[in-house]
Scaffold this motif. Structure first.
Motif, PDB file in Angstrom:
ATOM      1  N   PHE A   1      49.196  44.197  35.217  1.00 15.27           N
ATOM      2  CA  PHE A   1      48.234  43.383  34.484  1.00 15.27           C
ATOM      3  C   PHE A   1      47.063  43.051  35.409  1.00 15.27           C
ATOM      4  CE2 PHE A   1      46.634  39.501  32.460  1.00 15.27           C
ATOM      5  CZ  PHE A   1      46.777  39.788  31.107  1.00 15.27           C
ATOM      6  N   GLU A   2      45.865  43.027  34.834  1.00 20.46           N
ATOM      7  CA  GLU A   2      44.662  42.761  35.629  1.00 20.46           C
ATOM      8  C   GLU A   2      44.420  41.260  35.730  1.00 20.46           C
ATOM      9  OE1 GLU A   2      42.101  44.952  33.109  1.00 20.46           O
ATOM     10  OE2 GLU A   2      42.417  46.865  34.151  1.00 20.46           O
ATOM     11  N   TRP A   3      44.609  40.715  36.915  1.00 16.68           N
ATOM     12  CA  TRP A   3      44.321  39.301  37.186  1.00 16.68           C
ATOM     13  C   TRP A   3      43.051  39.262  38.024  1.00 16.68           C
ATOM     14  CZ3 TRP A   3      46.839  36.164  34.194  1.00 16.68           C
ATOM     15  CH2 TRP A   3      48.163  36.429  33.821  1.00 16.68           C
ATOM     16  N   GLY A   4      41.940  38.820  37.423  1.00 16.50           N
ATOM     17  CA  GLY A   4      40.671  38.991  38.102  1.00 16.50           C
ATOM     18  C   GLY A   4      39.748  37.797  38.075  1.00 16.50           C
ATOM     19  N   THR A   5      38.578  38.014  38.644  1.00 12.60           N
ATOM     20  CA  THR A   5      37.542  36.988  38.710  1.00 12.60           C
ATOM     21  C   THR A   5      36.167  37.645  38.739  1.00 12.60           C
ATOM     22  OG1 THR A   5      36.729  35.065  39.952  1.00 12.60           O
ATOM     23  CG2 THR A   5      37.488  36.948  41.245  1.00 12.60           C
ATOM     24  N   ALA A   6      35.165  36.877  38.316  1.00 12.54           N
ATOM     25  CA  ALA A   6      33.788  37.239  38.617  1.00 12.54           C
ATOM     26  C   ALA A   6      33.521  36.867  40.066  1.00 12.54           C
ATOM     27  CB  ALA A   6      32.830  36.497  37.690  1.00 12.54           C
ATOM     28  N   ALA A   7      32.847  37.744  40.773  1.00 17.14           N
ATOM     29  CA  ALA A   7      32.565  37.522  42.192  1.00 17.14           C
ATOM     30  C   ALA A   7      31.063  37.590  42.427  1.00 17.14           C
ATOM     31  CB  ALA A   7      33.279  38.565  43.051  1.00 17.14           C
TER      32      ALA A   7
ATOM     33  N   VAL B   1      46.679  42.022  25.088  1.00 17.91           N
ATOM     34  CA  VAL B   1      45.808  41.644  26.196  1.00 17.91           C
ATOM     35  C   VAL B   1      46.168  42.451  27.436  1.00 17.91           C
ATOM     36  CG1 VAL B   1      44.968  39.756  27.620  1.00 17.91           C
ATOM     37  CG2 VAL B   1      45.570  39.325  25.233  1.00 17.91           C
ATOM     38  N   LYS B   2      45.157  43.064  28.045  1.00 19.57           N
ATOM     39  CA  LYS B   2      45.388  43.898  29.228  1.00 19.57           C
ATOM     40  C   LYS B   2      44.915  43.263  30.517  1.00 19.57           C
ATOM     41  CE  LYS B   2      42.813  47.573  29.919  1.00 19.57           C
ATOM     42  NZ  LYS B   2      42.028  47.224  31.142  1.00 19.57           N
ATOM     43  N   GLY B   3      44.124  42.193  30.418  1.00 22.38           N
ATOM     44  CA  GLY B   3      43.608  41.594  31.637  1.00 22.38           C
ATOM     45  C   GLY B   3      43.044  40.212  31.395  1.00 22.38           C
TER      46      GLY B   3
END
Length: 569
Positions: A217-223, A475-477
């Motif tokens: 699963f994609e666990w992300g942020t805006a950087a 949901v994929k991310g």
């Protein structure tokens, strides 16, 4: 604190659809106040800012001032599931915008926000806005306004406030059991390990370690590109370290947007930041190819279009605009082909429609087709805000835009739900996910944040929002829109305070993603040399007897054979 509003407040009705609303100052039985402002809307509008009620500051605001914004709201009537509205502030000030929702039976609700003023405003220059459009006809009342400026005598976290809450917060809430069952069903799979010796005979009693290395699963942020590319200093270094420690996925908050991409050196800075992320093992999402309005596109586009319109007429001007938009798609997507595998191709099409008003909605079909031709391997999403709740007009408008794109054959690859949210209903959020999932496309939560002065509320809501999201099969991310208060558009990011102290909501993130939803087990092989583990989907290292092999655990499960030592005795 010093009152920011006149006494009584001088609220005025406005917005493009103001003719479909009425504002009245009426007697009320509110908690501590006897009059309120009644707002009645008589038509369904496409976005919340189509009908607004505004007031200006009665005293100056200086950069650095601590503001407390508190009022009461209730729903008298609504043709939707809930009455709803949002308190907004001057965009330049990067102020928070907490939402309020309510049903007629719920009565008055207290809404609170604490805000550090970023810019200065003379009296009468700053606008406070109650946005009440974007939903079915409704009647709301608001009153008991305490908009106070504490100057710099206190910091925002020291200001008084009362706790808000949300539907689905209770430990016994019905959605929780279903979510846990769905996480078990959709986010885990069986991993079968067989331990044998060099002759192929099973070996019993061998310690086997099944160690997860990364989530599927994609666990992300805006950087922030300036933080990624910036010189070494304590904050930049900590920013990059935290980015790599907390996430497996990222997007650039502004660097890939059309105006930034065209700015001097912008293209190279963006490419450098993308390469930095990829080289350190993060997958990268592109944001955004088209935010289809004059405001969010390079200034030259509007200037040149209007010049051509005046000198050459609409046909030639429209042809030029179409070519510019298509060139933008080809340029951005081709520049990052093979590096970015997922894009927000169209951002916020419900409210940003300048290009569609001129060229028609079918121009989006063209953008999707051109993007797919330019990079057949990438997914191209359509992304929107304010669509996290089932039953409101904006959710319906966005759903219809995506549905119609698909009906016309546009190769839409996914649905992006931004999730800049207040303390919204978790059951309603799950219903909204179900609604978008019915389109048959993957969903990504693209820009999460939850702005509140209440750290406990922020933590508990973040826990529940993450759990609900992770439980949904479509949901994929999940990406947050920045993780550190000092590099966040509203200065209230989910993970870290300005001094890099981990927030309670940051602890929730770490505990869920790297503990509760993480697999790291050691077991002894049984008499048949077998070890069975049910683990979260992702990359693993499975080891025993000094032998280690990589394993990718997908939905269908995985099997691995470890050959250890010599023949068994």
């Amino acid at each position: 604190g010093l009152p920011l509003l006149a006494n009584p407040p001088e609220w005025r009705l406005g917005g493009p659809d103001a003719a479909s609303a009425k504002l009245e100052h009426v007697p009320a039985d509110g908690p501590g106040f006897e009059t309120a402002w009644r707002i009645t809307t008589t038509a369904t509008t496409s976005a919340e800012n189509r009908i607004v009620v505004t007031a200006v500051n009665a005293i100056p605001i200086a950069g650095g001032d601590a503001l407390l914004l508190r009022f009461w709201a209730r729903t008298l009537e609504t043709q939707a599931a809930d009455g709803r509205g949002r308190l907004r502030f001057s965009k330049q000030a990067a102020f928070a915008a907490p939402a309020f929702t309510g049903r007629p039976a719920e009565g008055w609700k207290l809404m609170v926000s604490t805000v550090p003023a970023r810019l200065s405003f003379a009296a009468g220059q700053h606008t406070f806005t109650l946005a009440v459009g974007g939903t079915a006809p409704q009647t709301l009342e608001v009153g008991g306004f305490e908009f106070l400026n504490y100057r710099r005598t206190l910091q925002t976290h020291q200001l008084p406030y009362a706790c808000a809450t949300y539907e689905g917060r209770a430990p016994e809430a019905a959605w929780r059991a279903r979510a846990e069952a769905d996480i078990e069903k959709y986010r885990k799979a069986n991993l079968a390990v067989q331990v044998v010796d060099s002759s192929g005979a099973p070996v019993a009693g061998v310690p086997v370690r099944v160690k997860m290395l990364a989530h599927d699963f994609e666990w992300g942020t805006a950087a922030g590109e300036p933080r990624i590319n910036g010189a070494s200093n304590p904050d930049n270094d900590r920013y990059r370290e935290s980015l790599l420690a907390m996430f497996n996925h990222a997007t650039l908050d502004n660097a890939l947007k059309w105006p930034n991409w065209e700015a001097a050196g912008g293209r190279q800075r963006a490419l450098s930041a993308v390469d930095w992320l990829i080289s350190r093992g993060l997958s990268v999402r592109g944001h955004a190819v088209h935010w289809p309005s004059w405001t969010n596109s390079p200034a030259r586009i509007r200037t040149e279009y209007e010049s051509k319109l005046a000198s050459l007429g609409s046909a030639e001007a429209d042809r030029w605009l179409r070519e510019q938009c298509e060139t933008r798609v080809r340029d951005a997507v081709s520049a990052l082909r093979g590096r970015i595998h997922e894009w927000d191709l169209v951002n916020e099409p419900v409210g940003n429609r300048d290009f569609m008003r001129i060229l028609g909605d079918s121009v989006m079909d063209d953008w999707f087709r051109i993007a797919r031709e330019t990079d057949p391997e990438a997914l191209f999403f359509i992304n929107e805000n304010g669509v996290e709740q089932d039953g409101n007009a904006k959710t319906q408008s966005f759903f219809e835009i995506v549905r119609d794109l698909l009906a016309r054959g546009a190769p839409v690859g996914g649905v992006g739900i931004q999730a800049h949210v207040g303390a919204i209903s978790i059951p309603s959020y799950l219903r909204a996910l179900d609604r978008f999932a019915s389109l048959g496309l993957p969903i990504t939560i693209t820009e999460f944040d939850m702005v509140t002065p209440d750290a406990r509320l922020q933590a508990e809501f973040t826990r529940d929002f993450l759990t609900a999201t992770f439980s949904h099969h479509a949901v994929k991310g999940f990406l947050m829109w920045g993780f550190w208060d000092n590099n966040h558009w509203l200065h209230d990011a989910p993970l870290y305070y300005r001094d890099w102290t981990l927030k309670p909501s940051g602890q929730v993130w770490s505990d869920l993603i790297y503990r509760q939803w993480w697999t790291d087990e050691e077991r002894l092989s049984d008499a048949g040399g077998a070890v069975a583990v049910r683990g979260f989907l992702g990359r693993y290292e499975v080891s025993a007897g000094g032998v280690a092999v990589p394993v990718l655990l997908k939905h269908e499960g995985a099997e691995v054979k470890l050959v250890v030592g010599g023949p068994a005795n």
